[in-house]
Design an enzyme around this catalytic site. Structure first.
Site, PDB file in Angstrom:
ATOM      1  N   SER A 539       0.847  -1.196   0.000  1.00 17.57           N
ATOM      2  CA  SER A 539       0.000   0.000   0.000  1.00 17.57           C
ATOM      3  C   SER A 539       0.887   1.252   0.000  1.00 17.57           C
ATOM      4  O   SER A 539       1.650   1.458  -0.939  1.00 17.57           O
ATOM      5  CB  SER A 539      -0.950  -0.038   1.203  1.00 17.57           C
ATOM      6  OG  SER A 539      -1.993   0.891   1.047  1.00 17.57           O
ATOM      7  N   ASP A 622      -9.207  -4.814  -5.698  1.00 19.35           N
ATOM      8  CA  ASP A 622      -8.710  -3.804  -4.764  1.00 19.35           C
ATOM      9  C   ASP A 622      -9.387  -2.473  -5.098  1.00 19.35           C
ATOM     10  O   ASP A 622      -9.077  -1.842  -6.098  1.00 19.35           O
ATOM     11  CB  ASP A 622      -7.190  -3.669  -4.871  1.00 19.35           C
ATOM     12  CG  ASP A 622      -6.602  -2.808  -3.750  1.00 19.35           C
ATOM     13  OD1 ASP A 622      -7.369  -2.044  -3.133  1.00 19.35           O
ATOM     14  OD2 ASP A 622      -5.393  -2.905  -3.501  1.00 19.35           O
TER      15      ASP A 622
END
Length: 686
Positions: A539, A622
């Site tokens: 991330s 995602d």
């Protein structure tokens, strides 16, 4: 070592799209990969996965690593128990179950029974349980499910006695807690789902707080707060334990919040503004009658606990209860006590206070590591906390609130002997002289000769703390004489808000410098060398890895950027990305901010060079850091790679940003990563 023949990379077509920022024209040839619904994007994903799986399939010890990981994972894992109504609930995974199962029993010695089994939610184990909330009497529960890892959730309401469904299932709920008010209904938050374009990548900006009354359709749910009058806010709500006060927190970013409170004991009472700006954090942790207990970093970058009367709830009336110290404070409550959980050099120190702020004791923990779970209801006499470190598998302790005695409740059954390993904290100097902590873990007796396979993992952002935690996957590395190193970079919250701010916006380069300095420390001190070093992060940590190899392609042999934020000029255009602007700034803010982002943005910073062997990982569902970031980065890196090392992208299907992955998906991904790492370091996995 086996020589692996990499299939030719797919020909990634280049478009002619450009944007102009403050007079600078920026090409975006891979813009088309942002459309996750397009046939050509889907075809590109299939072709990339084909190349990746062909490469991984040639690694001779890949299957042996998968088998070892499967064996390691195959042990019973428990979550700390919690009480609701007449039952004690706990999560348990038999070992290789796709998802952990929620069990319950009456009291401590009752016969356990399955309450919710997420493994039966879907045939392939990719629908997961993402939280459950009970009414105060425990007779009703509302739970959230995620399908394929998406952040969009469904909410199902049941009677706990017989698990029968009550009313309609709520759909399209995102970034939400659930807060029951009596047995009549609950508060929840959501967005309107994007009607045009991609429902995964579409911009979401009007978060709303609703009240759902049981037995009524979702379409008639009452809007309580938020919407078009308060754009770009994340809105969360909770009730105090006595259910008197509705606490509403609204933030535009991941730091700082407005605070609103409504007195539900009086019909028609207004929502009162306590804090009307985003300058600081203010979180109500408890109340006694009108007295509110608030954890805040107002005039206290490391946090303090204050009290204030609801009838005069302005910050100017805050009174210190537990003042700020040199260590960062978070807090829980239980049994009529306050548990002050401090971070001391990124490890846990816990103290128990009474409700008047009197210190009663420091809690003795098993060793140096991370403790969590110091919370219980006011009437409860015990609580259960979990303790772990890099060499201490997660274990659950039962804590007697009155005496302060901890008793081991459940010990992890993983095949790992902590006595064979050591984990030590060192401090190194970053580029500008800042002292940064790092914990290094390895087998006792390891010779520091520069030839140890090493994984350097970090995050460095959003005030997030990286504290010691056990990883079943990492056993594979440690058993092979490898080293696992975790530095606590600026941008995190390990040393409070000052540490966080030192890694944001125009200070973001500090984070990359801290990471590079950590790698150089490991190399200079012979833990490893460039040829045996891998760097990893997910991330915001994926951004860290992407930016690092763009700036220092010579630093390491292997790179693992996972679900990374890679296009720093457009991250705020997708889903809730606009909320990350406090940490990153945006390309629209100013010429200076644009130029700063443009310089380090991984997609834009890559130039022709010899790059490390890189395995980019992302997932097709995602909807937090959309996969387009990783798609564009992988395409660009394949284009500019001048060396012989592979640049691959592994795209998980039916998975999201990370939460809810099945055990099989986790094992498969970890096996691929370790295989890729050992293969490219020229090491044979034993």
């Amino acid at each position: 070592m086996t020589t692996i023949k990499t299939l030719p990379y797919p020909q990634t077509k280049k478009g002619t799209v450009t944007d102009i920022y403050f007079g600078t024209t920026v090409a975006d040839p891979y813009r088309w990969l942002e459309d996750d619904r397009a046939d050509d994007t889907k075809a590109w994903v299939q072709e990339q996965n084909k190349v990746t799986q062909n490469y991984l399939g040639q690694i001779p010890f890949r299957e042996a690593i998968r088998e070892r990981l499967t064996k390691l994972w195959n042990y019973e894992r428990y979550g700390a128990p919690f009480n609701e109504g007449e039952y004690t609930y706990f999560y348990k995974n038999d070992g290789l179950q796709s998802q952990s199962v929620l069990w319950r029993q009456k009291g401590e010695n009752g016969k356990p029974e399955v309450f919710l089994d997420p493994n039966k939610f879907s045939a392939d184990g990719t629908t997961s349980l993402q939280g459950i909330n009970f009414t105060k009497d425990g007779s009703l529960a509302a739970y959230q499910i995620s399908e394929g890892g998406s952040d969009w959730r469904k909410v199902i309401i049941i009677k706990t006695a017989d698990k029968s469904v009550v009313g309609d299932t709520l759909i399209d709920v995102k970034f939400s807690g659930l807060a029951w008010h009596g047995n009549d209904g609950f508060y929840y938050s959501s967005y309107d789902k994007p009607k045009e374009g991609s429902q995964l990548a579409g911009l979401t900006q009007y978060h709303k707080l609703y009240y759902h009354k049981l037995g009524t359709p979702q379409s008639s749910d009452k809007l309580v707060f938020g919407g078009e009058k308060t754009p770009r806010r994340y809105i969360g709500a909770g009730l105090t334990e006595d259910e008197r006060f509705l606490i509403i927190s609204a933030s535009t970013t991941t730091t700082g919040n407005e605070l609103y409170i409504q007195d539900l004991s009086k019909s028609g009472s207004p929502i009162v503004t306590v804090v009307g700006n985003f300058d600081n954090e203010h979180n109500v942790i408890d109340n006694v009658g009108d007295k509110l207990y608030i954890l805040t970093n107002l005039n206290a970058p490391n946090n303090r606990i204050v009290t204030v009367d609801f009838n005069n709830g302005k910050p100017s009336a805050y009174k210190d209860l537990i003042p700020e110290t040199d260590n960062v404070l978070s807090a829980g409550t239980g049994g009529g006590k306050i548990f002050a959980e401090y971070l001391k050099d990124a490890t846990s120190l816990v103290q128990q206070y009474d409700m008047n702020g009197k210190l009663e004791r420091s809690i003795t923990l098993p060793s140096v590591g991370s403790a969590g779970g110091f919370g219980a209801k006011k009437h409860e006499k015990v609580l259960y906390y979990t303790f772990t470190s890099y060499v201490y598998p997660p274990s659950i302790f039962k804590y007697d609130i009155a005496t302060g005695k901890s008793t081991l409740y459940k010990k992890a059954g993983v095949d790992f002997n902590p006595d064979l390993y050591e984990s030590k904290q060192i401090f190194y100097n970053s580029k500008d002289g800042t002292r940064v902590p790092m914990i290094i873990t390895y087998k006792k007796g390891t010779v520091l000769n520069g030839k140890n396979p090493t994984l350097l993992y970090a995050y460095g952002g959003f005030n997030v703390n990286l504290t010691p935690g056990f990883s079943t996957s990492n056993i594979v590395l440690l058993e092979q004489g490898g080293i696992y190193a975790v530095p606590n970079l600026r941008g995190g919250g390990e040393y409070g808000e000052k540490w966080h701010l030192a890694g944001t916006k125009l200070n973001k380069q500090n984070v990359f410098d801290d990471f590079i300095a950590a790698a150089e420390y490991l190399i200079q001190n012979k833990y490893t060398s460039k040829d045996y070093l891998a760097i990893a992060g997910g991330s915001n940590g994926g951004l860290l890895v992407g930016a690092t190899i763009a700036q220092r392609p010579d630093l390491c042999m292997v790179a693992f950027p996972a679900v990374g934020v890679m296009d720093m000029l457009r991250y705020n255009k997708f889903t809730a990305g606009a909320g990350w602007a406090y940490d990153y700034g945006t390309a629209e803010d100013s010429k200076e901010m644009f130029e700063y982002l443009y310089k380090y943005s991984p997609v834009h910073a890559l130039k022709p060079a010899d790059y490390p062997a890189t395995l980019v990982t992302t997932a097709d569902h995602d909807d937090r850091v959309v996969p387009a970031h990783s798609f564009k980065f992988a395409a660009r890196l394949q284009e500019v790679q001048r060396g012989q090392l592979p640049v691959l992208i592994r795209i998980e299907t039916k998975a999201g940003h990370g939460a809810g992955k099945s055990t099989a998906q986790v094992i498969s991904e970890q096996a691929d990563k370790w295989s890729f790492m050992f293969q490219n370091m020229g090491l044979w996995w034993k």
